[in-house]
Write an enzyme that holds these catalytic residues in place. Structure first.
Site, PDB file in Angstrom:
ATOM      1  N   LYS A   1     -18.512  35.670 -13.996  1.00  0.00           N
ATOM      2  CA  LYS A   1     -18.521  35.848 -12.536  1.00  0.00           C
ATOM      3  C   LYS A   1     -19.319  37.104 -12.193  1.00  0.00           C
ATOM      4  O   LYS A   1     -19.265  38.100 -12.936  1.00  0.00           O
ATOM      5  CB  LYS A   1     -17.074  35.965 -12.045  1.00  0.00           C
TER       6      LYS A   1
ATOM      7  N   SER B   1     -12.242  32.706  -4.985  1.00  0.00           N
ATOM      8  CA  SER B   1     -13.612  33.177  -4.927  1.00  0.00           C
ATOM      9  C   SER B   1     -14.427  32.891  -6.195  1.00  0.00           C
ATOM     10  O   SER B   1     -15.647  32.965  -6.158  1.00  0.00           O
ATOM     11  CB  SER B   1     -13.610  34.686  -4.684  1.00  0.00           C
TER      12      SER B   1
ATOM     13  N   SER C   1      -7.873  33.564  -6.896  1.00  0.00           N
ATOM     14  CA  SER C   1      -9.307  33.312  -7.022  1.00  0.00           C
ATOM     15  C   SER C   1      -9.748  32.677  -8.341  1.00  0.00           C
ATOM     16  O   SER C   1     -10.902  32.285  -8.469  1.00  0.00           O
ATOM     17  CB  SER C   1     -10.097  34.606  -6.812  1.00  0.00           C
TER      18      SER C   1
END
Lengths: 493, 101, 486
Positions: A79, A154, A178
């Site tokens: 990420k 996210s 997330s």
């Protein structure tokens, strides 16, 4: 006896037998990232050369019989808020355009040490603020199951990268769900470890008291391998637990007998929850019972306050954590600023997107003079009550099993103009962050009817603090009983 | 009754060094008002005598030995800077009304 | 305060003290001084995305020492909070400090100073709190007309802030408090407190009120004054300014002031129209600082002798006056020097006398600490010995001091090199006395008429002829013998 479900174990065998090489795996991952990934906006940056070089080095080790670990030579996606030395770390924000980190996150350093090969950086909601991966300067990531839908967020890029079989493994971060929510919406496994299990050194902070790095994969067994490699005390993080690295992968035995599973009433009675998703969850519970687990009803009475407490705490911390993005030492700086205040205000206003600004404003407001007690301190007290709820519940059970989200993947744009509704979709995940608990989401089927038909549904397993192994064991046992993890966008594998 | 007005939002924006257009300020005021309205839910709960949780880690902060470790080379320290002078970061001259603190 | 008898001056001091550590408070970068910009940073100092603070244990130990030495209660649990504001020398956009639960509270210092009559007075000054915090970096404003330059070498250096009660009533008291505080911090080695290097910086809160008022007046804060002399001068200037305002019926407005030492002038840094809104909250990157009671006691037991106790001991062991003992221990270095000199054979009372007067005056003039000079205790002891045995007059010794402080050396060798040796040859003194008597018949006459002061005049004449190198007592004896005709 490791779980038979490990993709890592399967790839390991293929590498050892010479059936494939790390270079082939990495090349395939990069090719898929460019083809599928570009279509879905999964990656924000790919490391073509560096990953290929690392693969060649891994192949040299493998052929010399000196593999560093079971992860040696395997491609992985990171990420964009987990830093790697020499690589961009953009957090999907304009304010970090051009920023290159001079250091490794501890989790990344440990995976590199183990031989894993990051092929690139995945899209996300800006600074991890969001549940849809739409709040990105790079544009929204699309759900591999339905490109008109959100992958969740996210960590939507990392979830999609695994769901689309671009990489077998990925890292995300979970502040209020997330990791677990996008895992649920993309039909993969995603785990948030106990707070403090994985070092936050090198994770760009959203809300420091809630953030955790965690793994994505198709199976709990693979998540266990990643978690084992990343976990363990780190002297760079004051909130890192003084525990040795976990060894959960070796302990996965599929045995559910004697396990007591709590079913928190409040998670099954939410208004507006998708009925077809709930059916999948009930079926999963029945399967667990069938394999010897005992279920008990429990109650977490303060659940309905979790979202409110979460948004106050997370955004208060965020408003302070994001003060460092000021255009002075790195990142975006507005051109032609006259004086400091102008420099700050213009750089930050140009650099941050609307959702980030909204949260900074909210967080600043609730910490400001005269409001601290009414908002921030009250939220912290609710946090205490939520923790006590869990402590009480775990007196009568080993783990909790719940839906991960109220509904399967929603359409892109559907909630973009309605921040509050977006926030409320985290209702089942935020409590684990507030209480610091380990939680994993695993696919438990496809929604059978209605507008969301055919979309994956997630089952969440939560444990008490430090029971990371227990949640993975239950998740792995469930996956041995079923084949939902085999489901792929466009048909079973 | 609104919980937060335009003036509050503008005050907070100044504290947070964000500059909002008229339109943004209006939208943010409406959004924050709704969110704070939702948050009022917390008032249902009696929190008297409840200790606040700042952190879930039940430990003391670890202490580090006072031993210097590797530092960033100065050229690396300023490598990401939008503007620098030698190994210092450069910013527009601090104006009189921008004094510290 | 004599110059504004109509007002009572109320002074509280906030002192920022740099702790004596090798590394920064939350980063492993070295603490340095005077290096090129950004040569001592880590990702923590630069607030790079993903960097996290880890507390320096030695800084905690030194802060605890400071707390114990200032009679504070050291709390087993304290909390680091974030103080949020934007400034380019503050890379995170917040300073990690302690707010609601500081490390230590409720201490005091007994401060000795000379009152208006020149008498030694002791006053107890309360210490509200001591908290730990990190220093900011430096903004360099002089390089360019359009830019300021930011150097983060100092960013994150460990400080304690020591906040006094508003107990001081004059600049002299404030100065005495600061000297005492500094001496204590140096004694327990919590800080080098080198003021030139900014390791001991003072903010002075000053307000005035009419005598008898119980409410405090509106105060101003004078920031970052970095020498004792300037603190006293700055407070004096601020008292004068406020008194003029009040005389004219103006209101005092809250303000942050700076002191320009060159012009002996205060300037307004900013007016505090509204209270600051720093949005303090517990730093979520750090959990509570916990220090076991046993550890606090262990640190207490390991502390060196503190100035108050040392003062009592020196007075007691060596028969010094309270004032001398107080002056010696005001600087640990001076007290150490005294004890070394005594160990090297110097007579204690003479040593104390010389150190607190002649030597102290020389040091003050030069703004030096004794250890920064070339004078060593052995040499000082032998200088005193020369005086005691009459081989050197006090006057010559005084003349020799600056040279010894600056260049060092063996006093005995210097004395013979310079021909400073006292004239102690009886025969020579007799001859000189006869010469003086022969050329001053008037003085002899008035002496014999009962004006005994004439003897002083005659003595002066003899001393002059010896260029001050004779023992005045001996000269007096010889002259008196001759005049009284024995």
């Amino acid at each position: 006896m490791p779980s038979p479900l490990g993709e890592v174990a399967r790839l390991r065998e293929a590498l050892t037998s010479g059936e494939t090489t790390s270079s082939r795996l990495v090349d395939a991952a990069l090719a898929a990232a460019e083809a599928v990934g570009e279509d879905l906006s999964v990656f924000t940056h790919l490391r073509h050369e560096a990953a290929r070089e690392a693969a060649a080095a891994a192949d040299a080790r493998l052929s010399a019989g000196r593999a560093r670990s079971v992860l040696d030579g395997l491609p992985i996606a990171l990420k964009d808020n987990i830093v790697q030395a020499g690589e961009p770390a953009g957090c999907a924000s304009r304010i970090l355009e051009g920023y290159v980190s001079p250091f490794d996150a501890t989790a990344v350093a440990r995976l590199l040490e183990a031989g894993a090969i990051p092929i690139g950086r995945t899209n996300m909601d800006e600074f991890a603020m969001g549940s849809s991966t739409e709040n990105s300067v790079h544009g929204p990531t699309r759900n591999p199951w339905d490109r008109d839908r959100s992958p969740g967020g996210s960590s939507g890029g990392s979830a999609a990268a695994v769901a689309a079989d671009i990489v077998p493994l990925a890292l995300g971060s979970d502040t209020g769900g997330s990791i677990r929510q996008p895992a649920s919406l993309c039909g993969v496994v995603g785990m948030k470890p106990t707070y403090g299990r994985v070092s936050r050194w090198g994770l760009v902070a959203f809300a420091s008291s809630l953030d955790q790095i965690g793994p994505f994969a198709h199976t709990a067994a693979d998540c266990a391998v990643l978690l084992d490699a990343m976990s363990g005390h780190d002297a760079h993080d004051s909130t890192s637990l003084p525990e040795p690295p976990l060894q959960t992968a070796a302990g996965l035995n599929g045995d559910l007998s004697g396990r007591v599973i709590g079913l928190p009433r409040e998670y099954y009675e939410a208004e507006g929850a998708d009925a077809s998703s709930l059916e999948c969850v009930h079926a999963a519970v029945a399967a667990l019972e069938g394999a010897g687990a005992k279920t008990v009803p429990v109650s977490l009475p303060h659940t309905r306050y979790a979202i409110a407490a979460y948004y106050l705490i997370a955004n208060a911390e965020a408003s302070s954590n994001l003060a460092r993005f000021d255009g002075v030492r790195y990142g975006h700086r507005a051109a032609g600023a006259s004086g400091l205040t102008d420099l700050y205000e213009r750089s930050r206003s140009e650099g941050f997107g609307a959702e980030v600004k909204r949260r900074i404003l909210l967080g600043t407001y609730v910490l400001s003079a005269g409001y601290y007690d009414a908002y921030y301190r009250r939220a912290q007290k609710l946090r205490t009550l939520l923790r006590r709820d869990f402590e009480a519940a775990f007196e009568s059970c080993d783990v909790l099993v719940t839906p991960t989200t109220p509904e399967p993947a929603f359409r892109l744009g559907e909630r973009a103009d309605d921040p509050l509704t977006m926030y409320l979709s985290d209702v089942y995940t935020v409590s684990a962050n507030l209480a610091g608990l380990p939680g994993v989401s695993i696919p438990c089927g496809l929604a059978g009817g209605g507008l969301a038909a055919g979309l994956p549904v997630g089952l969440q397993v939560l444990g008490p603090p430090l029971a990371d192994a227990a949640v993975l064991e239950v998740a792995d046992a469930y996956q041995r009983l079923t084949d939902h993890h085999q489901a792929r966008p466009g048909g079973s594998r | 009754m609104s919980r937060i007005d335009r003036e509050d939002v503008e005050r907070v924006a100044r504290l947070a060094r964000l500059r909002l257009s008229d339109e943004e300020a209006a939208e943010m005021t409406a959004d924050l008002d709704r969110i704070l309205g939702y948050v009022d839910l917390l008032e249902e709960v009696s929190t008297e005598g409840v200790e606040p949780t700042a952190h879930v880690i039940p430990l003391a902060t670890p202490l580090r030995d006072d031993v210097p470790a590797e530092e960033l080379p100065p050229e690396v320290a300023v490598a990401n800077a939008p503007a620098s002078e030698g190994t210092a970061f450069a910013v527009p001259k601090v104006l009189d009304d921008e004094a510290e603190g | 305060m004599s110059f504004r008898p109509d007002y009572e001056v109320v002074i509280g001091l906030e002192v920022h003290v740099q702790l004596r550590t090798r590394t920064k408070l939350f980063s492993t970068a070295a603490v340095s001084y005077g290096d090129e910009p950004n040569h001592h940073t880590t990702p923590v100092c630069l607030a790079l995305p993903g960097a996290l603070p880890v507390l320096n244990g030695q800084a905690v130990e030194l802060a605890v020492r400071a707390g114990i030495a200032t009679n504070c209660e050291v709390h087993p649990r304290s909390i680091f909070a974030r103080k949020n504001y934007f400034y380019p020398d503050l890379p995170k956009g917040y300073q990690i400090s302690q707010f609601e639960e500081p490390l230590a509270t409720g201490g005091w210092l007994d401060v000795e100073f000379e009152d208006e009559k020149g008498e030694l007075t002791t006053k107890r000054v309360g210490i509200t709190r001591i908290h730990m915090e990190e220093d900011a970096g430096k903004s360099l404003h002089d390089g360019s007309a359009v830019d300021s330059h930011i150097d983060l070498n100092r960013a994150g250096v460990p400080l304690i802030e020591i906040v006094s009660e508003p107990d001081m009533r004059s600049p002299a008291e404030a100065g005495a408090y600061l000297r005492k505080l500094r001496a204590i911090l140096r004694t327990v080695e919590a800080s080098d407190a080198d003021m030139e290097k900014g390791q001991f910086r003072c903010d002075a809160n000053v307000s005035l009120r009419r005598h008898g008022d119980t409410q405090l007046g509106t105060r101003t804060e004078t920031k970052n004054v970095n020498s004792f002399r300037f603190v006293e001068a700055a407070i004096e200037a601020e008292v004068e300014r406020q008194a003029r305002c009040l005389d004219e019926g103006e209101e005092i407005r809250q303000a942050t002031l700076g002191y320009d030492a060159d012009a002996d002038r205060l300037f307004v840094m900013r007016m505090k129209e509204n209270a600051d809104d720093y949005r303090y909250f517990p730093d979520p990157d750090l959990i509570p600082l916990v220090i076991e009671e046993a550890r606090i006691e262990q640190i207490r037991a390991g502390l060196p002798e503190l100035p108050d106790r040392r003062r009592a001991r020196l007075a007691d062991e060596h028969g010094l006056t309270a004032a001398e003992a107080a002056k010696l221990v005001a600087s640990a270095a001076l007290a150490d020097f005294f004890e070394s000199a005594v160990a090297a054979g110097a007579p204690a009372r003479a040593a104390a006398h010389w150190l607190t007067r002649e030597v102290a005056a020389c040091l003050n003039e030069r703004d030096l600490e004794i250890e920064a000079t070339a004078l060593v205790p052995d040499a000082f002891a032998s200088l005193l010995e020369l005086v005691e045995t009459g081989r050197l007059t006090a006057r010559s010794a005084r003349e020799l001091l600056p040279e010894l402080l600056e260049g060092g050396g063996d006093p005995a060798a210097l004395v013979s090199e310079r021909g400073l040796e006292a004239v102690s040859d009886e025969g020579a003194l007799e001859v000189l006395a006869d010469e003086v008597l022969a050329s001053n018949p008037k003085a002899i006459a008035s002496y014999r008429d009962g004006d005994k002061k004439s003897l002083n005049f005659l003595m002066g004449q003899v001393m002059k002829k010896t260029q001050g190198k004779a023992d005045p007592a001996r000269v007096r004896q010889i002259l008196a013998g001759k005049l009284d005709g024995s």
